[in-house]
Scaffold this motif. Structure first.
Motif, short mmCIF file in Angstrom:
data_model
loop_
_atom_site.label_atom_id
_atom_site.label_comp_id
_atom_site.label_asym_id
_atom_site.label_seq_id
_atom_site.Cartn_x
_atom_site.Cartn_y
_atom_site.Cartn_z
N GLN A 223 -24.59 25.15 16.29
CA GLN A 223 -24.47 25.70 17.65
C GLN A 223 -24.33 24.58 18.67
O GLN A 223 -25.10 23.62 18.66
CB GLN A 223 -25.72 26.53 17.97
CG GLN A 223 -25.86 26.94 19.42
CD GLN A 223 -24.88 28.03 19.82
OE1 GLN A 223 -24.98 29.14 19.32
NE2 GLN A 223 -23.93 27.69 20.69
N ARG A 224 -23.34 24.71 19.53
CA ARG A 224 -23.22 23.84 20.69
C ARG A 224 -22.68 24.67 21.84
O ARG A 224 -22.27 25.82 21.64
CB ARG A 224 -22.35 22.62 20.41
CG ARG A 224 -20.88 22.89 20.18
CD ARG A 224 -20.16 21.58 19.86
NE ARG A 224 -18.74 21.75 19.63
CZ ARG A 224 -17.81 21.72 20.58
NH1 ARG A 224 -18.18 21.54 21.85
NH2 ARG A 224 -16.54 21.86 20.30
N GLU A 225 -22.68 24.13 23.00
CA GLU A 225 -22.26 24.90 24.17
C GLU A 225 -20.83 25.38 24.02
O GLU A 225 -19.91 24.59 23.80
CB GLU A 225 -22.40 24.04 25.43
CG GLU A 225 -22.11 24.81 26.71
CD GLU A 225 -22.31 23.97 27.95
OE1 GLU A 225 -22.07 24.49 29.06
OE2 GLU A 225 -22.74 22.81 27.81
N GLY A 226 -20.66 26.68 24.10
CA GLY A 226 -19.32 27.25 24.06
C GLY A 226 -18.75 27.50 22.68
O GLY A 226 -17.66 28.07 22.57
N GLN A 227 -19.45 27.09 21.63
CA GLN A 227 -18.86 27.25 20.30
C GLN A 227 -19.92 27.27 19.21
O GLN A 227 -20.90 26.53 19.26
CB GLN A 227 -17.87 26.11 20.02
CG GLN A 227 -17.20 26.19 18.65
CD GLN A 227 -16.19 25.06 18.47
OE1 GLN A 227 -15.26 24.92 19.25
NE2 GLN A 227 -16.40 24.25 17.46
N ASN B 174 -18.17 33.60 24.43
CA ASN B 174 -17.90 34.14 25.77
C ASN B 174 -16.48 33.86 26.21
O ASN B 174 -16.21 33.44 27.34
CB ASN B 174 -18.91 33.58 26.77
CG ASN B 174 -20.35 33.84 26.34
OD1 ASN B 174 -20.69 34.96 25.95
ND2 ASN B 174 -21.17 32.80 26.38
#
Length: 204
Positions: free
Chosen positions: A49-53, A70
């Motif tokens: 998990q990372r921001e945006g993906q 998103n």
């Protein structure tokens, strides 16, 4: 629920197997099996998990899927093995993934059900309260192959919840992903079709 093109493909797949012919599905040739078939491979999986993906790593062939969080599907998409996936979180424990535009060379299941470029797969990954299992519910819709959507589910289990688990044991079951090489263009996927070359004398 098979439409005529899918029914014919499944029939041909079964006839080939019953005739003793070797079937070379995508996964035996080291091609990505696509979704939902990758869920039936019964091998370890890891989520990053990372921001945006979210990136999903499968032990099988060290393959990956990228889930764009998103976001929306673009208007024009070139089909690929795992298609284009977007996702979002519902609450604090469920990841929902929507996948379209998959390469039709991969089958839908082990029975030879084909997929068309119209297939849509929605997966719901829900982690258990004790974080020892991950339940996956998924819906498959393909109006070119099936008369209606269909549903199924499976559960990934953390290695530590298995009987006889020993952290750092000789089998290294505590490692989510192990190296798994696959020989592309394999023509003896099941083994035993061709004899293994053996020398009839020693070299030294």
């Amino acid at each position: 629920i098979l439409l005529p093109p899918a029914a014919a493909a499944v029939q041909a797949h079964g006839d080939q197997g019953r005739a003793g012919e070797v079937i070379y599905p995508a996964w035996s040739l080291c091609w990505p099996p696509g979704v939902p078939l990758i869920l039936n491979m019964a091998e370890p999986v890891q989520f990053l998990q990372r921001e945006g993906q979210v990136t999903i790593i499968y032990q099988r062939g060290m393959q990956i899927r990228k889930i764009y969080l998103n976001d929306e599907h673009p208007d024009e998409i070139t089909p690929s093995w795992y298609g284009h996936s977007i996702g979002h979180y519902e609450g604090s424990d469920t990841l929902v993934i929507d996948t379209i535009a998959q390469d039709t060379r991969a089958l839908t299941d082990r029975f030879g059900s084909p997929k068309s470029e119209a297939m849509r797969v929605v997966e719901r990954y829900t982690i258990s309260a004790d974080r020892q299992s991950l339940n996956v519910e998924f819906e498959v819709e393909d109006p070119n192959m099936f008369t209606s959507p269909w549903f199924s589910h499976l559960t990934y289990v953390h290695p530590s919840s298995r009987p006889g688990y020993e952290p750092g044991g000789i089998n290294r079951d505590d490692e989510a992903i192990q190296e798994a090489a696959c020989a592309e263009n394999n023509r003896d996927a099941a083994g035993g079709l061709f004899p293994i070359p053996m020398a009839n004398r020693v070299d030294f």
